[in-house]
Design a protein around this motif. Structure first.
Motif, PDB file in Angstrom:
ATOM      1  N   GLY A  32       0.736  -1.213   0.030  1.00  0.00           N
ATOM      2  CA  GLY A  32       0.043  -0.034   0.258  1.00  0.00           C
ATOM      3  C   GLY A  32       0.971   1.049   0.066  1.00  0.00           C
ATOM      4  N   MET A  33       2.075   1.198   0.288  1.00  0.00           N
ATOM      5  CA  MET A  33       2.962   2.334   0.058  1.00  0.00           C
ATOM      6  C   MET A  33       3.001   2.749  -1.342  1.00  0.00           C
ATOM      7  N   LYS A  34       3.568   3.983  -1.478  1.00  0.00           N
ATOM      8  CA  LYS A  34       3.479   4.673  -2.615  1.00  0.00           C
ATOM      9  C   LYS A  34       4.925   5.313  -2.840  1.00  0.00           C
ATOM     10  N   LYS A  40       5.136   9.387 -12.119  1.00  0.00           N
ATOM     11  CA  LYS A  40       3.855   8.447 -12.135  1.00  0.00           C
ATOM     12  C   LYS A  40       3.940   7.788 -10.724  1.00  0.00           C
ATOM     13  N   ILE A  41       2.556   7.754 -10.078  1.00  0.00           N
ATOM     14  CA  ILE A  41       2.493   7.164  -8.760  1.00  0.00           C
ATOM     15  C   ILE A  41       2.340   5.932  -8.947  1.00  0.00           C
ATOM     16  N   LEU A  42       3.198   5.120  -8.192  1.00  0.00           N
ATOM     17  CA  LEU A  42       3.162   3.540  -8.065  1.00  0.00           C
ATOM     18  C   LEU A  42       2.935   3.200  -6.531  1.00  0.00           C
ATOM     19  N   LEU A  67       4.325  -3.384  -8.286  1.00  0.00           N
ATOM     20  CA  LEU A  67       3.878  -2.163  -8.108  1.00  0.00           C
ATOM     21  C   LEU A  67       2.502  -1.996  -8.950  1.00  0.00           C
ATOM     22  N   GLY A  68       2.139  -3.008  -9.565  1.00  0.00           N
ATOM     23  CA  GLY A  68       1.012  -2.825 -10.297  1.00  0.00           C
ATOM     24  C   GLY A  68       1.259  -2.030 -11.813  1.00  0.00           C
ATOM     25  N   THR A  69       2.225  -2.113 -12.290  1.00  0.00           N
ATOM     26  CA  THR A  69       2.798  -1.720 -13.410  1.00  0.00           C
ATOM     27  C   THR A  69       3.324  -2.585 -14.344  1.00  0.00           C
ATOM     28  N   SER A  70       3.191  -2.600 -15.635  1.00  0.00           N
ATOM     29  CA  SER A  70       3.917  -3.375 -16.831  1.00  0.00           C
ATOM     30  C   SER A  70       4.923  -2.676 -17.183  1.00  0.00           C
ATOM     31  N   ASP A  71       5.167  -1.462 -16.790  1.00  0.00           N
ATOM     32  CA  ASP A  71       6.193  -0.567 -17.668  1.00  0.00           C
ATOM     33  C   ASP A  71       7.836  -0.994 -17.205  1.00  0.00           C
ATOM     34  N   GLY A  80      19.552   0.465  -9.405  1.00  0.00           N
ATOM     35  CA  GLY A  80      20.912   0.986  -8.820  1.00  0.00           C
ATOM     36  C   GLY A  80      20.598   2.211  -7.739  1.00  0.00           C
ATOM     37  N   GLN A  81      19.222   2.682  -7.842  1.00  0.00           N
ATOM     38  CA  GLN A  81      18.951   3.919  -7.082  1.00  0.00           C
ATOM     39  C   GLN A  81      18.233   3.515  -5.879  1.00  0.00           C
ATOM     40  N   GLU A  82      18.243   4.419  -4.856  1.00  0.00           N
ATOM     41  CA  GLU A  82      17.308   4.347  -3.620  1.00  0.00           C
ATOM     42  C   GLU A  82      16.104   5.090  -3.720  1.00  0.00           C
ATOM     43  N   LEU A  83      14.910   4.329  -3.691  1.00  0.00           N
ATOM     44  CA  LEU A  83      13.690   5.117  -3.708  1.00  0.00           C
ATOM     45  C   LEU A  83      13.109   5.212  -2.454  1.00  0.00           C
ATOM     46  N   GLU A  84      12.384   6.324  -2.184  1.00  0.00           N
ATOM     47  CA  GLU A  84      11.494   6.695  -0.899  1.00  0.00           C
ATOM     48  C   GLU A  84      10.155   6.070  -1.323  1.00  0.00           C
ATOM     49  N   PHE A  85       9.461   5.331  -0.274  1.00  0.00           N
ATOM     50  CA  PHE A  85       7.984   5.126  -0.271  1.00  0.00           C
ATOM     51  C   PHE A  85       7.345   5.681   0.982  1.00  0.00           C
ATOM     52  N   ILE A  86       6.244   6.292   0.710  1.00  0.00           N
ATOM     53  CA  ILE A  86       5.579   6.880   1.918  1.00  0.00           C
ATOM     54  C   ILE A  86       4.300   5.715   2.022  1.00  0.00           C
ATOM     55  N   ASP A  87       3.563   5.998   3.301  1.00  0.00           N
ATOM     56  CA  ASP A  87       2.286   5.469   3.593  1.00  0.00           C
ATOM     57  C   ASP A  87       1.447   6.060   2.824  1.00  0.00           C
ATOM     58  N   GLU A  88       0.284   5.220   2.240  1.00  0.00           N
ATOM     59  CA  GLU A  88      -0.732   5.763   1.644  1.00  0.00           C
ATOM     60  C   GLU A  88      -1.400   6.911   1.973  1.00  0.00           C
ATOM     61  N   ASN A  89      -1.600   6.791   3.398  1.00  0.00           N
ATOM     62  CA  ASN A  89      -2.131   7.973   4.264  1.00  0.00           C
ATOM     63  C   ASN A  89      -1.784   9.177   4.380  1.00  0.00           C
TER      64      ASN A  89
END
Length: 133
Positions: A32-34, A40-42, A67-71, A80-89
Motif C-alpha cells: 500500500g505504500m506509494k 508516475k505514482i506507483l 507495483l501494479g505496473t507493466s512498464d 541501482g538507485q534508492e527510492l523513497e516510499f510513503i504510507d498511502e495515508n
C-alpha cells in the motif's frame, strides 16, 4: 511513515508482470505504500521474501515486490538507485528518487549475512515464488 529501498534488478515474469527486487535500507516497507517515479505514482501491491508473501518487511530485508505496473523501462530507469516510499495515508507523493554517492556505496550485492546475491539466484527465487500452481 517513510521507507527506502535500493532497486537491485527488475524482472519480467510471464503471467505476473514486472517484479523489481531490492534491499530495504530504512523503515518498514509495506503493501500500500506509494512512490513517485518521473511523475508516475506507483503503489506496492505485493511483497515477497523467502518464498512467502508478506504485508510488511523491515530494514535489511532482500525482497521482490510488485507495483501494479507493466512498464519495465520505467523501473529499469531507477535500477541501482534508492527510492523513497510513503504510507498511502500521507500527503501527496513527491518525486522519490534518492541518488547520491552514499547510495552507490550501499549497492553492495550482499545480504545481511554478507553472502553475495547472485542475479540468477534472485531470478530463480522470483520465478519459483510467483509460479502459479
Amino acid at each position: 511513515m517513510l521507507s527506502k529501498i535500493i532497486i537491485q534488478d527488475v524482472y519480467s515474469i510471464t503471467g505476473i508482470g514486472v517484479v523489481p527486487v531490492g534491499k530495504v535500507t530504512q523503515g518498514t516497507f509495506k503493501v500500500g505504500m506509494k512512490c513517485n517515479i518521473n511523475g508516475k505514482i506507483l503503489t506496492v501491491k505485493t511483497i515477497e521474501m523467502h518464498h512467502q508473501q508478506l504485508k510488511e518487511v523491515g530494514s535489511g530485508s532482500n525482497i521482490g515486490f510488485s507495483l501494479g505496473t507493466s512498464d519495465k523501462n520505467l523501473l529499469e530507469s531507477v535500477k541501482g538507485q534508492e527510492l523513497e516510499f510513503i504510507d498511502e495515508n500521507n500527503e501527496p507523493v513527491k518525486q522519490t528518487i534518492v541518488s547520491d554517492s552514499q547510495t552507490n556505496q550501499n549497492i553492495s550485492g550482499k545480504n545481511n549475512n554478507s553472502e553475495a546475491i547472485h542475479p540468477k539466484g534472485i531470478f530463480h527465487f522470483i520465478t519459483k515464488f510467483f509460479r502459479k500452481n
